[in-house]
Write a protein that holds these residues in place. Sequence first.
Motif, mmCIF file in Angstrom:
data_model
loop_
_atom_site.group_PDB
_atom_site.id
_atom_site.type_symbol
_atom_site.label_atom_id
_atom_site.label_comp_id
_atom_site.label_asym_id
_atom_site.label_seq_id
_atom_site.Cartn_x
_atom_site.Cartn_y
_atom_site.Cartn_z
ATOM 1 N N PRO A 1 0.582 -1.210 0.028
ATOM 2 C CA PRO A 1 -0.115 -0.017 -0.166
ATOM 3 C C PRO A 1 0.931 1.210 0.021
ATOM 4 O O PRO A 1 0.379 2.239 -0.464
ATOM 5 C CB PRO A 1 -0.706 -0.073 1.347
ATOM 6 N N GLU A 2 2.049 1.293 0.595
ATOM 7 C CA GLU A 2 2.914 2.357 0.687
ATOM 8 C C GLU A 2 3.229 2.993 -0.663
ATOM 9 O O GLU A 2 3.465 4.252 -0.890
ATOM 10 C CB GLU A 2 4.138 2.243 1.746
ATOM 11 N N THR A 3 3.758 1.913 -1.491
ATOM 12 C CA THR A 3 4.283 2.301 -2.719
ATOM 13 C C THR A 3 3.464 2.096 -4.206
ATOM 14 O O THR A 3 3.898 2.504 -5.059
ATOM 15 C CB THR A 3 5.490 1.798 -2.789
ATOM 16 N N ALA A 4 2.210 1.388 -3.874
ATOM 17 C CA ALA A 4 1.564 1.002 -5.216
ATOM 18 C C ALA A 4 0.955 2.312 -5.803
ATOM 19 O O ALA A 4 0.532 3.170 -5.279
ATOM 20 C CB ALA A 4 0.066 0.021 -4.612
ATOM 21 N N ALA A 5 0.948 1.933 -7.205
ATOM 22 C CA ALA A 5 0.431 3.076 -7.944
ATOM 23 C C ALA A 5 -0.950 2.676 -8.554
ATOM 24 O O ALA A 5 -1.874 3.546 -8.784
ATOM 25 C CB ALA A 5 1.370 3.469 -9.043
ATOM 26 N N ALA A 6 -1.240 1.564 -8.868
ATOM 27 C CA ALA A 6 -2.577 0.906 -9.379
ATOM 28 C C ALA A 6 -3.220 0.289 -8.131
ATOM 29 O O ALA A 6 -2.791 -0.269 -7.381
ATOM 30 C CB ALA A 6 -2.206 -0.145 -10.280
ATOM 31 N N TRP A 7 -4.532 0.939 -8.074
ATOM 32 C CA TRP A 7 -5.514 0.462 -7.272
ATOM 33 C C TRP A 7 -6.913 0.192 -7.543
ATOM 34 O O TRP A 7 -7.138 0.288 -8.733
ATOM 35 C CB TRP A 7 -5.665 1.804 -6.110
#
Length: 451
Positions: A68-74
Amino acid sequence: MQHQQPFDYLDKACLASASRELGISNAPTWELVLAGQPDPAAVRQALQWLCAAYPWCGALAVPLDGPPETAAAWAWAWNDAAPMDALFDYRDLREGPPEELHALRETIHDNYLDLLTTPPLRLTLVWLPEGQGRLFFQQHHGLADGRGFIELLGDFGRLLNHALAGTQPDAAQLAPVPRRPELEALNLTTWQRKWLTLGGLWEYLRGLAVSLRRPVGTLRQNASMDYTGANRTVHVPMAPEQIEKWKQAAKRAGANLHTLLLSTLFVAQKRWNEEAGVVVGQVNMTVVAETRARDGSFRSFANHLAWLIPQVDLARLTTVAQVIPAAQQQLAEQSARRAHIKRYLLERGIVLGLKMDALRKMLFGSKHTVVNLNFSNVLAIPIARLQGPGWRVTDVRVTTPTMPRTAVVLTVTSYDGAATLNFNFKASICKRHEIERLAALFSEELERFAA
């Protein structure tokens, strides 16, 4: 069965702009004042049906390309069965003192909806003495904008009446309401999007030039970055005849009610700040603008918003009558050149590609005041009367948590012909009596102009 829908730009931006550590929940609370006490089982059933029509109410946010801290796609992810225990709460306060309702209200306003573990909606039914009650709808802003949620409230009222009567909603009432891509609301071709996105770069360069030539000052509510305090609101009810009086006054000045209200906010803020010894000069304001078609043909339960940004010199323009033409000219010029759409498209391209930590740094990292004020006017989206056998909503109030550095935000809502000025504020930056004074100055300026 689990379902997923990728995040759009504003879904991601709303998730990024919430921080438990910084005290920013980004989760408005709609408080519905009830005459009557609907059965908790019926309210829970209505909510369960509502989650069939709005399945994202029971969803969680899931990262798709990393932690979660670094994800770009959600994406939003949900199951067919809504998590009702996480979505619904009931409190019987019929035997308790009034302070219990006050404490519960404050707890709900400050509740942090962690979208990784908590659905973006929480409904609390409260029974009070003398046959009264409350319905608190807390929604993360990533779930929907004002229009989307107001439409949901109407659907909830119809479903509640089915639950109370023991009847089954028809298939159309339970069919999922579309959550359409943000770009669809703009109705642009691919080449128009590309051209307007390029224009967004020009809008930012134009804004940079303005900020260098005429930098905005720091108002009393812009100075602190301590947002760990409570989310509070001063609600000022407005009778229909007052609203009509303002409309006619605005019309005589060649403007509309919307421009009158935001111009009044500029002047009230000037007086309020000067009373505290703040020198007020250049001041700007983000003004929420919908991107849906005005004819109501585009229905979508999502966020479809952009922002116009008028800026005025309050050292030179000191009255509402003086501010109105300047504000109106800027709003018209920005709308005509589609400045808000251009900025939206450019921001979209940047935000969707950013990792979450980088996006949060961009949102919270500014060491200077970029925006002084924020104004959201949903008078044009009135909440229709909500009622049924044995229950009736007599008033609707909203508390919208603020974000750095706009620690005081005005939201104007309408229910059943009347309006409410909701002065939202962060208690770690401003005190209630101070916001009550701001609200009084606002009302005073409105009455002076209308007279």
